[in-house]
Design an enzyme around this catalytic site. Structure first.
Site, mmCIF file in Angstrom:
data_model
loop_
_atom_site.group_PDB
_atom_site.id
_atom_site.type_symbol
_atom_site.label_atom_id
_atom_site.label_comp_id
_atom_site.label_asym_id
_atom_site.label_seq_id
_atom_site.Cartn_x
_atom_site.Cartn_y
_atom_site.Cartn_z
ATOM 1 N N ALA A 128 0.831 -1.219 -0.199
ATOM 2 C CA ALA A 128 -0.251 0.295 -0.411
ATOM 3 C C ALA A 128 0.903 1.199 0.238
ATOM 4 C CB ALA A 128 -0.993 0.242 0.974
ATOM 5 N N GLY A 141 0.513 -4.753 0.580
ATOM 6 C CA GLY A 141 -0.718 -5.077 0.654
ATOM 7 C C GLY A 141 -0.692 -5.447 -1.225
ATOM 8 N N GLU A 193 -0.555 -9.456 -0.458
ATOM 9 C CA GLU A 193 -1.656 -10.204 -0.347
ATOM 10 C C GLU A 193 -2.698 -9.568 -1.894
ATOM 11 O OE1 GLU A 193 -1.917 -6.440 2.688
ATOM 12 O OE2 GLU A 193 -2.811 -7.914 3.666
ATOM 13 N N GLU A 245 4.097 -5.371 7.297
ATOM 14 C CA GLU A 245 4.021 -4.339 7.586
ATOM 15 C C GLU A 245 4.018 -3.992 9.258
ATOM 16 O OE1 GLU A 245 2.607 -7.160 6.244
ATOM 17 O OE2 GLU A 245 0.878 -5.645 5.005
HETATM 18 N N1 DAK Z 1 4.486 2.847 -0.845
HETATM 19 C C1 DAK Z 1 4.842 4.296 -1.077
HETATM 20 N N2 DAK Z 1 6.007 4.607 -2.360
HETATM 21 C C2 DAK Z 1 6.683 3.724 -2.110
HETATM 22 C C3 DAK Z 1 6.648 1.502 -1.324
HETATM 23 C C4 DAK Z 1 5.282 2.023 -1.213
HETATM 24 N N3 DAK Z 1 4.928 1.213 -0.655
HETATM 25 N N4 DAK Z 1 7.944 1.445 -1.373
HETATM 26 C C5 DAK Z 1 9.004 1.875 -2.480
HETATM 27 N N5 DAK Z 1 8.278 3.173 -3.130
HETATM 28 C C6 DAK Z 1 8.977 4.062 -3.376
HETATM 29 C C7 DAK Z 1 10.257 4.725 -2.779
HETATM 30 O O1 DAK Z 1 9.968 5.772 -1.249
HETATM 31 C C8 DAK Z 1 11.113 5.185 -3.380
HETATM 32 O O2 DAK Z 1 10.111 6.326 -3.867
HETATM 33 P P1 DAK Z 1 11.143 7.821 -4.660
HETATM 34 O O3 DAK Z 1 11.871 8.198 -3.731
HETATM 35 O O4 DAK Z 1 11.972 7.082 -5.814
HETATM 36 O O5 DAK Z 1 10.335 8.926 -5.062
HETATM 37 C C9 DAK Z 1 10.413 4.212 -4.564
HETATM 38 O O6 DAK Z 1 9.522 3.303 -4.897
HETATM 39 C C10 DAK Z 1 11.627 3.184 -5.585
HETATM 40 O O7 DAK Z 1 11.850 2.646 -3.656
HETATM 41 P P2 DAK Z 1 13.649 2.288 -3.168
HETATM 42 O O8 DAK Z 1 13.923 3.083 -3.582
HETATM 43 O O9 DAK Z 1 13.109 2.146 -0.985
HETATM 44 O O10 DAK Z 1 13.820 0.586 -3.855
HETATM 45 P P3 DAK Z 1 15.400 0.323 -2.964
HETATM 46 O O11 DAK Z 1 15.044 -0.579 -4.336
HETATM 47 O O12 DAK Z 1 15.704 0.961 -2.491
HETATM 48 O O13 DAK Z 1 13.665 -0.566 -2.223
HETATM 49 C C11 DAK Z 1 12.332 -1.564 -1.502
HETATM 50 C C12 DAK Z 1 12.703 -1.379 -2.576
HETATM 51 C C13 DAK Z 1 10.680 -3.015 -1.653
HETATM 52 C C14 DAK Z 1 13.080 -2.764 -0.081
HETATM 53 C C15 DAK Z 1 11.636 -0.652 -0.277
HETATM 54 O O14 DAK Z 1 11.012 0.797 -1.149
HETATM 55 C C16 DAK Z 1 10.389 -1.049 0.530
HETATM 56 O O15 DAK Z 1 10.922 -1.114 1.891
HETATM 57 N N6 DAK Z 1 9.271 -0.481 0.099
HETATM 58 C C17 DAK Z 1 8.656 -0.818 1.305
HETATM 59 C C18 DAK Z 1 8.086 -1.911 1.303
HETATM 60 C C19 DAK Z 1 7.316 -2.148 2.832
HETATM 61 O O16 DAK Z 1 6.522 -1.439 3.528
HETATM 62 N N7 DAK Z 1 5.645 -2.298 1.720
HETATM 63 C C20 DAK Z 1 4.210 -2.301 2.515
HETATM 64 C C21 DAK Z 1 3.639 -1.103 2.877
HETATM 65 S S1 DAK Z 1 2.060 -1.330 3.931
HETATM 66 C C22 DAK Z 1 -5.057 -1.958 6.302
HETATM 67 C C23 DAK Z 1 -5.006 -2.647 4.974
HETATM 68 C C24 DAK Z 1 -3.228 -2.708 4.139
HETATM 69 C C25 DAK Z 1 -2.278 -2.450 4.349
HETATM 70 C C26 DAK Z 1 -2.080 -1.783 6.363
HETATM 71 C C27 DAK Z 1 -4.049 -2.134 6.759
HETATM 72 N N8 DAK Z 1 -5.980 -2.237 6.301
HETATM 73 C C28 DAK Z 1 -7.131 -3.043 5.713
HETATM 74 C C29 DAK Z 1 -5.974 -2.100 7.816
HETATM 75 C C30 DAK Z 1 -1.764 -2.929 3.921
HETATM 76 C C31 DAK Z 1 -0.410 -1.889 4.360
HETATM 77 C C32 DAK Z 1 1.447 -2.041 3.246
HETATM 78 O O17 DAK Z 1 1.410 -2.432 2.383
#
Ligand code: DAK
Length: 259
Positions: free
Chosen positions: A65, A110, A113, A133
């Site tokens: 997400a 997400g 998921e 998460e």
């Molecule tokens: N959201 C927004 N931007 C993201 C992103 C994300 N999840 N993942 C990556 N990006 C963006 C980065 O900010 C970066 O943007 P710029 O800085 O270039 O503008 C660009 O994509 C490239 O990312 P990185 O520079 O970080 O690339 P790397 O190769 O160094 O790293 C990575 C890749 C995938 C390991 C890293 O980007 C990362 O850790 N990303 C976050 C992954 C993450 O934590 N995903 C889970 C998100 S939380 C709910 C419903 C849904 C959810 C929760 C509750 N309810 C119904 C209650 C779901 C939650 C989630 O999914």
């Protein structure tokens, strides 16, 4: 249009839906969720029986997400985001035809998921699955805790959700998260080939089989068996059942009409 955040294209009866925000690793924001909902609504209206869901670019299927969009939400807005997300995931999970996720690169949070809401997952060699998460102080909210448990069992689901460990493609297959690993860049083609094979089967039989298999997600084994029996009975109200069985007895290929 190439700047659309979700692309939709149909050829040979198979739709390819592509999440198209490669610069943000295809993170799910409100626009993407709306675009996904619209794409699957359109596929349903057009009677498409097979959909490949994938992400643009080599780095990610979907990296979760959109954290930037989510971080400042009020509790009320977060609930709205969750509801609209869940409605889209339900639409995908309950789509009448078969949906195959073609995963290359990151499928996180997400994104994992979303892949698990599809019927099958084809993982490219560079695919990485994870539920990170807890790193952000939240839990999987788009069905991750429920679907992951069903795919890998309670013990392994706890480990993956509690530790946020990323799983590479071969382990994803071993654990039952993905169906198979293919060479990087070929997951969409492999998904299309699988859907092409399924397209030769009775469409209503596939639809009912999917409902029967998914039935186990909703309740007890007894509920699932009752649901299966009732859908099995429903097959015998279709022309496809008559045609399929008659063709077998007559030693010829069946010609299904989806009726
Ligand atoms: N959201 C927004 N931007 C993201 C992103 C994300 N999840 N993942 C990556 N990006 C963006 C980065 O900010 C970066 O943007 P710029 O800085 O270039 O503008 C660009 O994509 C490239 O990312 P990185 O520079 O970080 O690339 P790397 O190769 O160094 O790293 C990575 C890749 C995938 C390991 C890293 O980007 C990362 O850790 N990303 C976050 C992954 C993450 O934590 N995903 C889970 C998100 S939380 C709910 C419903 C849904 C959810 C929760 C509750 N309810 C119904 C209650 C779901 C939650 C989630 O999914």
């Amino acid at each position: 249009m190439s700047d659309d955040v979700v692309l939709y294209e149909v050829s040979d009866g198979i739709a390819v839906v592509t999440i198209n925000r490669p610069k943000a690793l295809n993170a799910l924001n409100s626009a993407v969720l709306a675009g996904l909902g619209a794409a699957f609504r359109r596929a349903g209206e057009e009677g498409v029986r097979g959909v490949v869901l994938t992400g643009a670019g080599p780095k990610a299927f979907v990296a979760g997400a959109d954290i930037a969009e989510m971080k400042d939400l009020t509790s009320e807005q977060a609930e709205g985001f969750a509801r609209s997300g869940q409605a889209v995931f339900d639409r995908i999970a309950n789509f009448a035809g078969v949906v195959v996720a073609a995963v290359g690169g990151f499928a996180l949070g997400g994104g994992m998921e979303l892949a698990m809401a599809c019927d099958l997952i084809i993982a490219a060699e560079n695919a990485r699955f994870g539920q990170p998460e807890v790193n952000l102080g939240v839990i999987p909210g788009f069905g991750g805790t429920q679907r992951l448990v069903r795919l890998v069992g309670v013990q392994r689901a706890r480990e993956l959700v509690f530790t946020a460990r990323m799983v590479k493609a071969p382990e994803a297959v071993t654990l039952g998260i993905a169906l198979e690993v293919v060479e990087a860049g070929t997951a969409v083609d492999r998904a299309k080939a699988i859907l092409g094979g399924i397209a030769t089967k009775g469409p209503l039989a596939i639809e009912y089989a999917k409902k029967a298999v998914n039935g186990h997600l909703d309740g007890t084994l007894a509920d699932g068996l009752a649901n299966e029996a009732s859908l099995f009975g429903a097959c015998f109200l279709t022309e496809d059942q008559t045609e399929g069985m008659t063709a077998f007895v007559e030693k010829r290929a069946a010609s299904f009409r989806g009726a």
